[in-house]
Write an enzyme that holds these catalytic residues in place. Structure first.
Site, PDB file in Angstrom:
ATOM      1  N   GLU A  35       0.849  -1.210   0.000  1.00 25.82           N
ATOM      2  CA  GLU A  35       0.000   0.000   0.000  1.00 25.82           C
ATOM      3  C   GLU A  35       0.873   1.245   0.000  1.00 25.82           C
ATOM      4  OE1 GLU A  35      -3.085   0.111  -1.172  1.00 25.82           O
ATOM      5  OE2 GLU A  35      -3.766  -1.183   0.468  1.00 25.82           O
ATOM      6  N   SER A 125     -13.629   1.897  -7.899  1.00 26.50           N
ATOM      7  CA  SER A 125     -14.737   2.002  -8.855  1.00 26.50           C
ATOM      8  C   SER A 125     -14.355   2.907 -10.022  1.00 26.50           C
ATOM      9  CB  SER A 125     -15.994   2.522  -8.157  1.00 26.50           C
ATOM     10  OG  SER A 125     -15.734   3.760  -7.535  1.00 26.50           O
ATOM     11  N   ASP A 169      -4.367   0.579  -9.424  1.00 25.96           N
ATOM     12  CA  ASP A 169      -5.792   0.262  -9.585  1.00 25.96           C
ATOM     13  C   ASP A 169      -6.116  -0.052 -11.046  1.00 25.96           C
ATOM     14  OD1 ASP A 169      -5.635   1.107  -6.984  1.00 25.96           O
ATOM     15  OD2 ASP A 169      -6.708   2.991  -7.303  1.00 25.96           O
ATOM     16  N   TYR A 218      -3.278  12.657   0.342  1.00 26.41           N
ATOM     17  CA  TYR A 218      -2.580  11.784  -0.613  1.00 26.41           C
ATOM     18  C   TYR A 218      -1.387  12.534  -1.217  1.00 26.41           C
ATOM     19  CZ  TYR A 218      -2.198   8.179  -4.267  1.00 26.41           C
ATOM     20  OH  TYR A 218      -1.757   7.163  -5.100  1.00 26.41           O
TER      21      TYR A 218
HETATM   22  C1  GLA Z   1      -5.233   4.711  -4.232  1.00 33.78           C
HETATM   23  C2  GLA Z   1      -4.480   5.059  -5.518  1.00 33.78           C
HETATM   24  C3  GLA Z   1      -3.453   3.980  -5.852  1.00 33.78           C
HETATM   25  C4  GLA Z   1      -2.558   3.665  -4.659  1.00 33.78           C
HETATM   26  C5  GLA Z   1      -3.389   3.437  -3.399  1.00 33.78           C
HETATM   27  C6  GLA Z   1      -2.545   3.255  -2.169  1.00 33.78           C
HETATM   28  O1  GLA Z   1      -6.005   3.555  -4.437  1.00 33.78           O
HETATM   29  O2  GLA Z   1      -5.388   5.167  -6.587  1.00 33.78           O
HETATM   30  O3  GLA Z   1      -2.681   4.386  -6.960  1.00 33.78           O
HETATM   31  O4  GLA Z   1      -1.609   4.678  -4.454  1.00 33.78           O
HETATM   32  O5  GLA Z   1      -4.303   4.493  -3.166  1.00 33.78           O
HETATM   33  O6  GLA Z   1      -1.798   2.094  -2.254  1.00 33.78           O
END
Ligand code: GLA
Length: 379
Positions: A35, A125, A169, A218
């Site tokens: 993560e 999603s 993702d 983030y």
């Molecule tokens: C979100 C982002 C991913 C990744 C995760 C954390 O889902 O879209 O790219 O950075 O957080 O692992």
């Protein structure tokens, strides 16, 4: 309830009175471990969910016209910029705009959008919508290969939506293999399927809390990691040694300790899965959560409470928050024989924290690793 696929066919017929020629679909994902490593060029180990986002395709001469089962209707000229669309439509429009700009052929179509991926629950999603939209927009056989598809989807997030997310993702949604988690090298974009060990299930638990991906938090984490890499003299934290965080101070040291430790844990998790050492896999998931909570500071009261509740239950080998953090889902590794009792007891015993009450129902879902995005013709 019928699947998103069936509902899409039914809705298409009801809305247009016709049958679509093709159906594109892409899955949401849950991340097993790894993560906040993707934007550090590191490794991640997600799997695609059985829940998918589905878009029907019937070619037209006019604008792209789409009806979403849950979120209304949109219509746009594919040659216009995505900034003219809002909400969910901007993801589709953005995918179309970027594919065109990259020289892929894009054909206008009319169709419908349905999804079984809970929205805003940290199960990607939006990546599922982007991957399905790209497959819907390109003519049969004309879609980019999975890694390029994923990059286009990531650019929709980065350039159209304005979120600095990594590639995890989109790439797992595009490239996942049935029955396996996907080890992704987020620098080379190489992928390798890692089957789940026998005897255990991956269980996704939705805390029912929702938060938009916390853009500022983030971006701050990304900035801390970039700063750590700069201070260590490496291109990305992926290139630093596991102990290099000791050469840093304060908050940046904590962030680096998470990322460097998580890299080691992903490698350990892959080894454990290959030899069927489910106890070690579970322990690494627990350690990942604790590191995300204490060093990376992206967990939340509800995620922590749910993780604690699962860890007390029989047959639970490990549990952690999954995805960006702050709300949404956790992922647990549970012995197959214990899954039914685990679900029952968790729903009965979980107490939502007063600081972060649930706004949606709590859901417990044992999930099988599922295939990535594809498009099918309708006979
Ligand atoms: C979100 C982002 C991913 C990744 C995760 C954390 O889902 O879209 O790219 O950075 O957080 O692992």
């Amino acid at each position: 309830m019928a699947s998103a696929h069936q509902r899409a066919l039914d809705l298409h017929r009801a809305r247009y009175g016709t049958t679509p020629t093709r159906v594109a679909s892409a899955p949401g994902r849950v991340n097993l471990i790894g993560e906040h490593t993707d934007y550090n060029d590191g490794h991640v180990l997600p799997l695609a969910l059985p829940m998918r986002t589905v878009i029907t395709v019937e070619p037209t001469d006019g604008p792209v016209t789409l009806v979403s089962e849950a979120f209304g209707e949109t219509s746009f000229d594919p040659s216009t910029p995505a900034s003219t669309s809002t909400g969910w439509a901007r993801y589709v429009h953005g995918a179309v705009e970027l594919a065109r700009r990259e020289g892929y052929e894009v054909l206008p179509w009319r169709g419908v959008v349905t999804t079984d991926v809970p929205v805003g629950a940290s199960l990607s999603s939006s990546a599922a919508l982007e991957m399905a939209a790209l497959l819907a927009a390109c003519p049969a056989g004309g879609a980019p290969p999975p890694a390029s598809l994923a990059r286009l989807g990531q650019r929709v997030e980065n350039e159209v939506i304005g979120l600095g997310t990594g590639i995890m993702d989109q790439l797992v949604s595009a490239a996942a293999i049935d029955g396996a988690a996907l080890l992704i090298d987020c620098r080379s974009l190489d992928t390798r399927p890692v089957p789940l060990p026998a005897g255990v299930s991956v269980v996704v638990v939705d805390t029912g809390t929702r938060r938009e991906l916390e853009t500022s938090a983030y971006d701050e984490r990304r900035a801390d990691c970039a700063e750590a890499a700069r201070l260590l003299g490496v291109d990305a934290l992926r290139d630093a040694a596991p102990d290099d965080w000791r050469r840093l101070d304060g908050r940046v040291a904590m962030r680096a300790r998470h990322v460097l430790g998580e890299q080691v844990r992903v490698a350990g998790a892959v080894e454990a899965m290959i030899v069927g050492d489910v106890a070690t896999l579970g322990r690494l998931m627990n350690e990942s959560h604790d590191s995300l909570r204490d060093d990376y500071e992206v967990s939340s009261p509800a995620l922590d409470a749910m993780v604690r509740a699962t860890r007390d239950l029989p047959g639970c080998l490990g549990a952690r928050m999954t995805g960006g953090g702050f709300a949404g889902c956790i992922v647990a590794l549970v012995a197959d024989a214990a899954v039914a009792g685990f679900s029952r007891e968790l729903v009965a015993t979980y107490r939502e924290p007063a600081e972060q009450p649930s706004t949606e129902p709590i859901a417990v879902m044992a999930v099988r690793p599922s295939p990535g995005a594809y498009v099918e013709s309708v006979d």
